[in-house]
Design a protein around this motif. Sequence first.
Motif, PDB file in Angstrom:
ATOM      1  N   THR A   1     -10.504   5.033  -9.381  1.00 37.59           N
ATOM      2  CA  THR A   1      -9.937   3.801  -8.836  1.00 37.59           C
ATOM      3  C   THR A   1     -10.010   2.716  -9.897  1.00 37.59           C
ATOM      4  O   THR A   1     -10.875   2.744 -10.774  1.00 37.59           O
ATOM      5  CB  THR A   1     -10.675   3.329  -7.563  1.00 37.59           C
ATOM      6  OG1 THR A   1     -12.043   3.129  -7.869  1.00 37.59           O
ATOM      7  CG2 THR A   1     -10.541   4.322  -6.436  1.00 37.59           C
TER       8      THR A   1
ATOM      9  N   MET B   1      -0.089   5.565 -10.710  1.00 37.35           N
ATOM     10  CA  MET B   1      -1.183   5.274  -9.788  1.00 37.35           C
ATOM     11  C   MET B   1      -0.607   4.886  -8.432  1.00 37.35           C
ATOM     12  O   MET B   1       0.519   4.409  -8.351  1.00 37.35           O
ATOM     13  CB  MET B   1      -2.014   4.105 -10.321  1.00 37.35           C
ATOM     14  CG  MET B   1      -2.542   4.324 -11.714  1.00 37.35           C
ATOM     15  SD  MET B   1      -3.286   2.845 -12.422  1.00 37.35           S
ATOM     16  CE  MET B   1      -1.841   1.996 -13.049  1.00 37.35           C
TER      17      MET B   1
ATOM     18  N   ILE C   1      -5.735  -2.856  -6.087  1.00 41.24           N
ATOM     19  CA  ILE C   1      -6.624  -1.701  -6.226  1.00 41.24           C
ATOM     20  C   ILE C   1      -5.761  -0.442  -6.237  1.00 41.24           C
ATOM     21  O   ILE C   1      -4.935  -0.242  -5.344  1.00 41.24           O
ATOM     22  CB  ILE C   1      -7.643  -1.638  -5.079  1.00 41.24           C
ATOM     23  CG1 ILE C   1      -8.429  -2.943  -5.001  1.00 41.24           C
ATOM     24  CG2 ILE C   1      -8.587  -0.449  -5.271  1.00 41.24           C
ATOM     25  CD1 ILE C   1      -9.268  -3.076  -3.755  1.00 41.24           C
ATOM     26  N   THR C   2      -5.953   0.372  -7.274  1.00 31.41           N
ATOM     27  CA  THR C   2      -5.159   1.586  -7.420  1.00 31.41           C
ATOM     28  C   THR C   2      -6.051   2.815  -7.497  1.00 31.41           C
ATOM     29  O   THR C   2      -7.252   2.715  -7.718  1.00 31.41           O
ATOM     30  CB  THR C   2      -4.295   1.525  -8.695  1.00 31.41           C
ATOM     31  OG1 THR C   2      -5.163   1.453  -9.828  1.00 31.41           O
ATOM     32  CG2 THR C   2      -3.353   0.337  -8.678  1.00 31.41           C
ATOM     33  N   GLU C   3      -5.425   3.966  -7.316  1.00 26.50           N
ATOM     34  CA  GLU C   3      -6.140   5.241  -7.363  1.00 26.50           C
ATOM     35  C   GLU C   3      -5.242   6.262  -8.056  1.00 26.50           C
ATOM     36  O   GLU C   3      -4.029   6.252  -7.865  1.00 26.50           O
ATOM     37  CB  GLU C   3      -6.432   5.668  -5.931  1.00 26.50           C
ATOM     38  CG  GLU C   3      -7.141   6.984  -5.775  1.00 26.50           C
ATOM     39  CD  GLU C   3      -7.418   7.283  -4.322  1.00 26.50           C
ATOM     40  OE1 GLU C   3      -8.504   6.909  -3.846  1.00 26.50           O
ATOM     41  OE2 GLU C   3      -6.544   7.866  -3.654  1.00 26.50           O
ATOM     42  N   TRP C   4      -5.838   7.126  -8.876  1.00 26.45           N
ATOM     43  CA  TRP C   4      -5.093   8.192  -9.515  1.00 26.45           C
ATOM     44  C   TRP C   4      -6.018   9.342  -9.809  1.00 26.45           C
ATOM     45  O   TRP C   4      -7.231   9.207  -9.750  1.00 26.45           O
ATOM     46  CB  TRP C   4      -4.384   7.708 -10.779  1.00 26.45           C
ATOM     47  CG  TRP C   4      -5.301   7.300 -11.893  1.00 26.45           C
ATOM     48  CD1 TRP C   4      -5.709   8.077 -12.942  1.00 26.45           C
ATOM     49  CD2 TRP C   4      -5.935   6.031 -12.091  1.00 26.45           C
ATOM     50  NE1 TRP C   4      -6.543   7.378 -13.773  1.00 26.45           N
ATOM     51  CE2 TRP C   4      -6.696   6.104 -13.274  1.00 26.45           C
ATOM     52  CE3 TRP C   4      -5.926   4.830 -11.389  1.00 26.45           C
ATOM     53  CZ2 TRP C   4      -7.448   5.032 -13.747  1.00 26.45           C
ATOM     54  CZ3 TRP C   4      -6.664   3.769 -11.873  1.00 26.45           C
ATOM     55  CH2 TRP C   4      -7.407   3.880 -13.029  1.00 26.45           C
TER      56      TRP C   4
ATOM     57  N   LYS D   1      -8.779  -1.698 -10.765  1.00 33.35           N
ATOM     58  CA  LYS D   1      -8.251  -2.980 -10.294  1.00 33.35           C
ATOM     59  C   LYS D   1      -7.409  -3.593 -11.403  1.00 33.35           C
ATOM     60  O   LYS D   1      -7.814  -3.593 -12.566  1.00 33.35           O
ATOM     61  CB  LYS D   1      -9.381  -3.936  -9.933  1.00 33.35           C
ATOM     62  CG  LYS D   1     -10.192  -3.502  -8.739  1.00 33.35           C
ATOM     63  CD  LYS D   1     -11.263  -4.525  -8.427  1.00 33.35           C
ATOM     64  CE  LYS D   1     -12.162  -4.046  -7.306  1.00 33.35           C
ATOM     65  NZ  LYS D   1     -13.231  -5.002  -7.037  1.00 33.35           N
TER      66      LYS D   1
ATOM     67  N   LYS E   1       0.847  -1.191   0.000  1.00 32.94           N
ATOM     68  CA  LYS E   1       0.000   0.000   0.000  1.00 32.94           C
ATOM     69  C   LYS E   1       0.881   1.239   0.000  1.00 32.94           C
ATOM     70  O   LYS E   1       1.903   1.289   0.681  1.00 32.94           O
ATOM     71  CB  LYS E   1      -0.902   0.033   1.238  1.00 32.94           C
ATOM     72  CG  LYS E   1      -2.088  -0.867   1.139  1.00 32.94           C
ATOM     73  CD  LYS E   1      -2.993  -0.684   2.344  1.00 32.94           C
ATOM     74  CE  LYS E   1      -4.185  -1.589   2.270  1.00 32.94           C
ATOM     75  NZ  LYS E   1      -5.064  -1.425   3.436  1.00 32.94           N
TER      76      LYS E   1
ATOM     77  N   ILE F   1      -3.772   1.328  -3.257  1.00 33.77           N
ATOM     78  CA  ILE F   1      -4.555   1.667  -2.065  1.00 33.77           C
ATOM     79  C   ILE F   1      -5.126   0.441  -1.363  1.00 33.77           C
ATOM     80  O   ILE F   1      -5.693   0.555  -0.283  1.00 33.77           O
ATOM     81  CB  ILE F   1      -5.689   2.668  -2.381  1.00 33.77           C
ATOM     82  CG1 ILE F   1      -6.663   2.082  -3.403  1.00 33.77           C
ATOM     83  CG2 ILE F   1      -5.115   3.994  -2.845  1.00 33.77           C
ATOM     84  CD1 ILE F   1      -7.950   2.891  -3.544  1.00 33.77           C
TER      85      ILE F   1
END
Length: 56
Positions: free
Chosen positions: A43, A17, A31-34, A45, A4, A20
């Motif tokens: 978000t 990204m 799971i990613t976030e940008w 996957k 993480k 998260i």
Amino acid sequence: MFAKGQNVQQEFGNQIMKVIGFEPDLIENVITEWEAEDGTIVTGKFMESQLQVVED
């Protein structure tokens, strides 16, 4: 394995990204976030094999 808070990107992508979370029971388990160009937070996957760590 990713952790993480790590920054990652797809092998042939340029979008950086942040990892998260994880869903260990799924194939697409990272799971990613940008932030998108319009400022919204997105978000997604991905499978581990689709991503690589971005060196700072």
